[in-house]
Design an enzyme around this catalytic site. Structure first.
Site, short mmCIF file in Angstrom:
data_model
loop_
_atom_site.label_atom_id
_atom_site.label_comp_id
_atom_site.label_asym_id
_atom_site.label_seq_id
_atom_site.Cartn_x
_atom_site.Cartn_y
_atom_site.Cartn_z
N CYS A 166 56.09 -15.70 5.46
CA CYS A 166 56.47 -15.90 6.88
C CYS A 166 55.37 -15.48 7.85
O CYS A 166 55.21 -16.11 8.90
CB CYS A 166 57.77 -15.17 7.19
SG CYS A 166 57.74 -13.40 6.91
N ASP A 363 61.33 -19.95 14.05
CA ASP A 363 61.59 -19.21 12.82
C ASP A 363 60.98 -19.93 11.62
O ASP A 363 61.31 -21.08 11.35
CB ASP A 363 63.10 -19.07 12.63
CG ASP A 363 63.48 -18.08 11.56
OD1 ASP A 363 62.58 -17.64 10.81
OD2 ASP A 363 64.67 -17.72 11.46
N HIS A 365 61.52 -19.19 8.52
CA HIS A 365 62.34 -18.96 7.33
C HIS A 365 63.25 -20.13 6.97
O HIS A 365 64.36 -19.93 6.48
CB HIS A 365 63.18 -17.69 7.52
CG HIS A 365 62.37 -16.47 7.76
ND1 HIS A 365 62.09 -16.00 9.03
CD2 HIS A 365 61.76 -15.62 6.90
CE1 HIS A 365 61.35 -14.91 8.93
NE2 HIS A 365 61.12 -14.65 7.65
#
Length: 483
Positions: A166, A363, A365
């Site tokens: 990430c 994000d 993820h």
């Protein structure tokens, strides 16, 4: 019009695999379907304007009855109020692809302010500062996420970066925005339909998941080996900035191998500080160092090149010190803002905006299949590189170890950045994020090449000795602690 309700988090639809290292991975939800719908039906602004106009018009009372007290008129007005509450409360925005209920007030997003009203109607959905304009801007930013099914990373046998990549992905997003701003400008918006903008396609190709792509996760891990980057391991923002420093230097040193269109088009300055700054104090932006980096980038010509500044910071121990939060928020008002590499501890995100006490972020993820976008394929499906789901987190929950990015197009832009940064430092009550100086004082020995640290230095006359500069104001060998 009643005030907007409290903001709510977007309900997860396709959570990624959970991980003890990245605790918020499970709350990431898919926006692929939203992107596809957006691609088919047109831009977010057009979609919202059309839908809101149609829905609200149905329930508006007739003009000749609006002033009467009859049941029909009052009933229509009541329905209209219900629908406007639905729209303003955030449910409609989530339906249209926006993942959080943005409150009324200012949103600062990568140097641009959007003034969101408490009532969004068909008449103002096309306004420059409204929800739709913000969402169009947000969904035009490059979104880079976990991928699976790509080429094996070196000898690791890994073909996915799920649960560990990430920070790498967040850094790719920040650098990708710098390239978008440089080549296409801050006002650029993603086309609603193909063909794509040629420069947009070329930029996405640079971040593909293969060694042949200049700024891929494969090449970043190779460049960052000396800073602890390794496939399968999490890394902090300081090491990530240094990995970019090494990769960009390598990128520019191999013009005979790399297509000139893939050369990094700006100088890079990883902003450090004196000895105390290296251990968590305020880094120092040195104007003379930046100038020399720009001149070196242009091969000793007396011109100022574009420059990317990365500022790694440690703003607390277990949690961020509250005194820094107003300063972080203020950096998003800088026209040069590229946002922040940061997030919850162990779960990096790309923070691109703020509203009130909330950070708005993209994000990484989300697990998606690897795609190969050729640099000249203007018909390529780029939907997996854009997201219309806005996520947020409290600013006081951000990991104290982070890095801020800024892009300055020319000398005037850099001067404006320095002016804003100096004013911000003066407002910091003795605890600035970073400071700005014209030249380094010899007593501080920020770049003393004889101190054994491998850093390049200044002489007593404050002139810059650039023999060992590597494109960031530092040499590749240094003794900073890895954050």
């Amino acid at each position: 019009m009643t005030s907007l309700p409290e903001r709510g988090a977007a309900p997860p639809s396709n959570p990624t695999p959970s991980s003890s290292r990245e605790g918020d991975a499970a709350v990431a939800s898919s926006s692929s379907s939203a992107s596809e719908e957006q691609k088919k039906d047109g831009s977010p602004k057009q979609c919202k304007a059309s839908i809101l106009s149609s829905v609200l018009t149905i329930f508006e009372p007739d003009q000749d009855q609006s002033g009467r007290s009859g049941g029909h008129a009052s009933g229509s007005y009541a329905w209209s109020r219900v629908l406007r509450r639905f729209v303003g409360g955030g449910s409609m925005w989530r339906f249209l692809g926006c993942g959080k209920a943005l409150t009324a007030g200012d949103v600062w997003f990568l140097g641009k302010c959007y003034k969101l009203s408490s009532e969004e109607s068909s008449s103002d959905s096309d306004s420059e500062g409204g929800h739709a304009a913000f969402l169009e801007d947000f969904s035009s930013r490059v979104w880079i996420t976990y991928r699976k099914g790509f080429d094996v990373i070196s000898d690791s046998k890994l073909t996915s970066d799920v649960n560990w990549g990430c920070m790498v992905r967040s850094s790719q997003m920040l650098v990708a925005q710098a390239l978008i701003f440089h080549h296409l400008g801050r006002s650029w918006r993603k086309p609603a339909q193909n063909p794509s903008d040629p420069e947009h396609t070329r930029i996405l190709h640079l971040f593909g998941d293969s060694e042949v792509c200049a700024f891929s996760i494969h090449n970043l891990l190779q460049a960052g080996k000396s800073y602890g980057l390794a496939a399968g391991s999490w890394v902090g923002p300081y090491a990530m900035c240094r990995a970019w420093q090494t990769l960009i230097r390598t990128n520019r040193e191999q013009p005979e191998v790399i297509n000139r269109n893939e050369c990094f088009p700006m100088a890079l300055y990883v902003v450090s500080g004196d000895e105390d700054g290296e251990r968590g104090g305020a880094p120092v932006v040195c104007i003379d160092v930046a100038a020399q980096l720009c001149y070196d980038f242009n091969k000793d010509q007396s011109t100022w090149s574009p420059i990317l500044l990365l500022v790694p910071l440690v703003l607390g121990l277990d949690k961020i010190n509250p005194r820094y939060i107003p300063l972080l928020k203020e950096t998003f008002t800088f026209p040069q803002s590229l946002g922040i590499l940061g997030g919850k501890p162990g779960a990096s995100t790309y923070i691109a905006g703020v509203q009130d006490d909330r950070a708005l972020y993209l994000d990484p993820h989300e697990v998606q299949l690897a795609v190969n976008i050729a640099s000249d394929n203007l018909e390529a499906n780029t939907s997996s590189y854009h997201c219309s789901t806005v996520r947020d987190m409290p600013l006081d929950l951000i990991d104290p170890s982070l890095a801020i990015g800024f892009y300055c197009r020319d000398k005037d832009d850099f001067d404006d950045f320095c002016s804003r940064a100096s004013e911000l430092a003066e407002q910091a009550n003795g605890a600035p994020l970073f400071t700005v100086v014209q030249s380094v004082q010899p007593s501080k020995q920020m770049y003393n090449q004889d101190d054994g640290s491998g850093c390049s230095g200044y002489g007593a006359s404050d002139n810059i000795d650039t023999e060992d500069l590597d494109g960031s104001g530092e040499t590749g060998e240094d003794e900073w602690q890895i954050l």
